[in-house]
Design a protein around this motif. Structure first.
Motif, PDB file in Angstrom:
ATOM      1  N   LEU A  18      -2.301  -4.310  -7.328  1.00 12.43           N
ATOM      2  CA  LEU A  18      -2.247  -5.082  -6.092  1.00 12.43           C
ATOM      3  C   LEU A  18      -2.904  -4.323  -4.937  1.00 12.43           C
ATOM      4  O   LEU A  18      -3.634  -4.911  -4.141  1.00 12.43           O
ATOM      5  N   GLY A  19      -2.665  -3.022  -4.868  1.00 10.93           N
ATOM      6  CA  GLY A  19      -3.258  -2.212  -3.803  1.00 10.93           C
ATOM      7  C   GLY A  19      -4.775  -2.222  -3.830  1.00 10.93           C
ATOM      8  O   GLY A  19      -5.428  -2.218  -2.792  1.00 10.93           O
ATOM      9  N   ARG A  20      -5.362  -2.264  -5.036  1.00 10.37           N
ATOM     10  CA  ARG A  20      -6.831  -2.294  -5.156  1.00 10.37           C
ATOM     11  C   ARG A  20      -7.416  -3.616  -4.679  1.00 10.37           C
ATOM     12  O   ARG A  20      -8.594  -3.688  -4.360  1.00 10.37           O
ATOM     13  N   LEU A  21      -6.598  -4.651  -4.668  1.00  9.50           N
ATOM     14  CA  LEU A  21      -7.076  -5.970  -4.246  1.00  9.50           C
ATOM     15  C   LEU A  21      -6.910  -6.190  -2.743  1.00  9.50           C
ATOM     16  O   LEU A  21      -7.390  -7.174  -2.205  1.00  9.50           O
ATOM     17  N   MET A  22      -6.235  -5.269  -2.075  1.00 10.24           N
ATOM     18  CA  MET A  22      -5.952  -5.418  -0.646  1.00 10.24           C
ATOM     19  C   MET A  22      -7.067  -4.849   0.215  1.00 10.24           C
ATOM     20  O   MET A  22      -7.831  -3.999  -0.218  1.00 10.24           O
ATOM     21  N   THR A  23      -7.095  -5.321   1.449  1.00  9.33           N
ATOM     22  CA  THR A  23      -7.995  -4.719   2.431  1.00  9.33           C
ATOM     23  C   THR A  23      -7.502  -3.289   2.655  1.00  9.33           C
ATOM     24  O   THR A  23      -6.318  -2.987   2.422  1.00  9.33           O
ATOM     25  N   PRO A  24      -8.367  -2.384   3.119  1.00 12.38           N
ATOM     26  CA  PRO A  24      -7.948  -0.989   3.306  1.00 12.38           C
ATOM     27  C   PRO A  24      -6.697  -0.818   4.177  1.00 12.38           C
ATOM     28  O   PRO A  24      -5.818  -0.021   3.862  1.00 12.38           O
ATOM     29  N   GLU A  25      -6.596  -1.596   5.252  1.00 14.00           N
ATOM     30  CA  GLU A  25      -5.443  -1.476   6.149  1.00 14.00           C
ATOM     31  C   GLU A  25      -4.145  -1.835   5.436  1.00 14.00           C
ATOM     32  O   GLU A  25      -3.129  -1.148   5.575  1.00 14.00           O
ATOM     33  N   SER A  26      -4.155  -2.920   4.677  1.00 13.77           N
ATOM     34  CA  SER A  26      -2.954  -3.335   3.948  1.00 13.77           C
ATOM     35  C   SER A  26      -2.645  -2.375   2.812  1.00 13.77           C
ATOM     36  O   SER A  26      -1.479  -2.056   2.564  1.00 13.77           O
ATOM     37  N   ALA A  27      -3.671  -1.897   2.125  1.00 19.13           N
ATOM     38  CA  ALA A  27      -3.462  -0.963   1.022  1.00 19.13           C
ATOM     39  C   ALA A  27      -2.830   0.330   1.526  1.00 19.13           C
ATOM     40  O   ALA A  27      -1.964   0.906   0.863  1.00 19.13           O
ATOM     41  N   GLU A  28      -3.233   0.781   2.727  1.00 16.49           N
ATOM     42  CA  GLU A  28      -2.657   1.995   3.328  1.00 16.49           C
ATOM     43  C   GLU A  28      -1.161   1.837   3.560  1.00 16.49           C
ATOM     44  O   GLU A  28      -0.396   2.772   3.427  1.00 16.49           O
ATOM     45  N   ARG A  29      -0.755   0.648   3.910  1.00 24.01           N
ATOM     46  CA  ARG A  29       0.654   0.370   4.164  1.00 24.01           C
ATOM     47  C   ARG A  29       1.432   0.153   2.862  1.00 24.01           C
ATOM     48  O   ARG A  29       2.581   0.563   2.739  1.00 24.01           O
ATOM     49  N   PHE A  30       0.797  -0.494   1.921  1.00 23.02           N
ATOM     50  CA  PHE A  30       1.439  -0.865   0.662  1.00 23.02           C
ATOM     51  C   PHE A  30       1.634   0.338  -0.256  1.00 23.02           C
ATOM     52  O   PHE A  30       2.666   0.489  -0.894  1.00 23.02           O
ATOM     53  N   LEU A  31       0.615   1.198  -0.338  1.00 22.67           N
ATOM     54  CA  LEU A  31       0.656   2.400  -1.175  1.00 22.67           C
ATOM     55  C   LEU A  31       0.397   3.614  -0.303  1.00 22.67           C
ATOM     56  O   LEU A  31      -0.728   3.827   0.146  1.00 22.67           O
ATOM     57  N   ARG A  32       1.422   4.398  -0.060  1.00 21.22           N
ATOM     58  CA  ARG A  32       1.247   5.566   0.802  1.00 21.22           C
ATOM     59  C   ARG A  32       2.130   6.704   0.298  1.00 21.22           C
ATOM     60  O   ARG A  32       3.349   6.626   0.345  1.00 21.22           O
ATOM     61  N   PHE A  33       1.484   7.741  -0.192  1.00 21.26           N
ATOM     62  CA  PHE A  33       2.172   8.931  -0.679  1.00 21.26           C
ATOM     63  C   PHE A  33       1.761  10.091   0.220  1.00 21.26           C
ATOM     64  O   PHE A  33       0.595  10.472   0.251  1.00 21.26           O
ATOM     65  N   GLU A  34       2.728  10.611   0.969  1.00 21.81           N
ATOM     66  CA  GLU A  34       2.444  11.664   1.931  1.00 21.81           C
ATOM     67  C   GLU A  34       2.758  13.033   1.335  1.00 21.81           C
ATOM     68  O   GLU A  34       3.796  13.218   0.704  1.00 21.81           O
ATOM     69  N   VAL A  35       1.848  13.968   1.562  1.00 24.48           N
ATOM     70  CA  VAL A  35       2.048  15.356   1.154  1.00 24.48           C
ATOM     71  C   VAL A  35       2.603  16.080   2.370  1.00 24.48           C
ATOM     72  O   VAL A  35       1.977  16.102   3.436  1.00 24.48           O
ATOM     73  N   ILE A  36       3.799  16.654   2.199  1.00 22.91           N
ATOM     74  CA  ILE A  36       4.508  17.304   3.290  1.00 22.91           C
ATOM     75  C   ILE A  36       4.594  18.804   3.007  1.00 22.91           C
ATOM     76  O   ILE A  36       4.952  19.209   1.894  1.00 22.91           O
TER      77      ILE A  36
END
Length: 185
Positions: free
Chosen positions: A73-91
């Motif tokens: 699903l993330g690959r089918l989204m616009t970049p802005e939506s994909a950033e929100r839908f799939l987000r893994f942060e390195v802390i």
């Protein structure tokens, strides 16, 4: 000379998630991109073998199914939506060093940083039923409206020949019409 007009979408498809906002999907996709992602979902689903009872499923296989659905699903989204839908942060050291759309990429970055670096999943959380509905909707949008994506079926067998020989007489049923009480089959 023959002319044929083709409709090509230029505006994104919008999935309205109510209070969670909207997710925008790209207007059009190339067939191979869609089919590659969809085949990953099918491979992951094959690992759970059609089991319907979640308590009997292998948790790792089930995680793979959800991960492949979200990735697809993330690959089918616009970049802005994909950033929100799939987000893994390195802390590291309490601060976000980088973020990625795949857990694997984030894990690799955290390993590279070593020490106390960790990955936090900051992806948009959605109920399972909504993920499944999004998957069905995008399959319909990009896959031609069928339950699964359309693919050329060059491996399919040809239609069988009709038995017997074609007759020369006319059929009395050709002129008949439906009447009340009869159902069409």
């Amino acid at each position: 000379m023959a002319t044929k007009d083709f409709a090509v979408r230029t505006e994104p498809h919008v999935a309205n998630l109510g209070a969670l906002g909207e997710l925008h999907f790209v207007p059009e996709v190339f067939g191979d991109e869609f089919l590659d992602g969809y085949s990953r979902i099918q491979e992951a689903q094959a690992l759970i073998g059609g089991e319907q009872d979640l308590t009997k499923m292998d948790p790792t296989a089930l995680r793979d199914v959800y991960s492949s659905m979200r990735s697809f699903l993330g690959r089918l989204m616009t970049p802005e939506s994909a950033e929100r839908f799939l987000r893994f942060e390195v802390i590291k050291g309490g601060k976000t060093v980088d973020h990625f759309r795949s857990r694997e990429d984030a894990d690799a970055k955290a390993a590279e940083l070593g020490g106390t670096a960790r990955v936090e999943d900051k992806s948009l959380r959605l109920p399972d039923r909504v993920l499944v509905e999004l998957l069905e909707w995008t399959t319909e949008l990009y896959g031609g409206g069928n339950d699964r994506p359309t693919t050329p079926s060059s491996g399919s067998s040809r239609a069988s020949r009709r038995a017997g020989t074609p007759g020369k007489g006319s059929s009395p049923s050709k002129g008949s019409t439906r009447t009340a009480g009869r159902s069409a089959r």
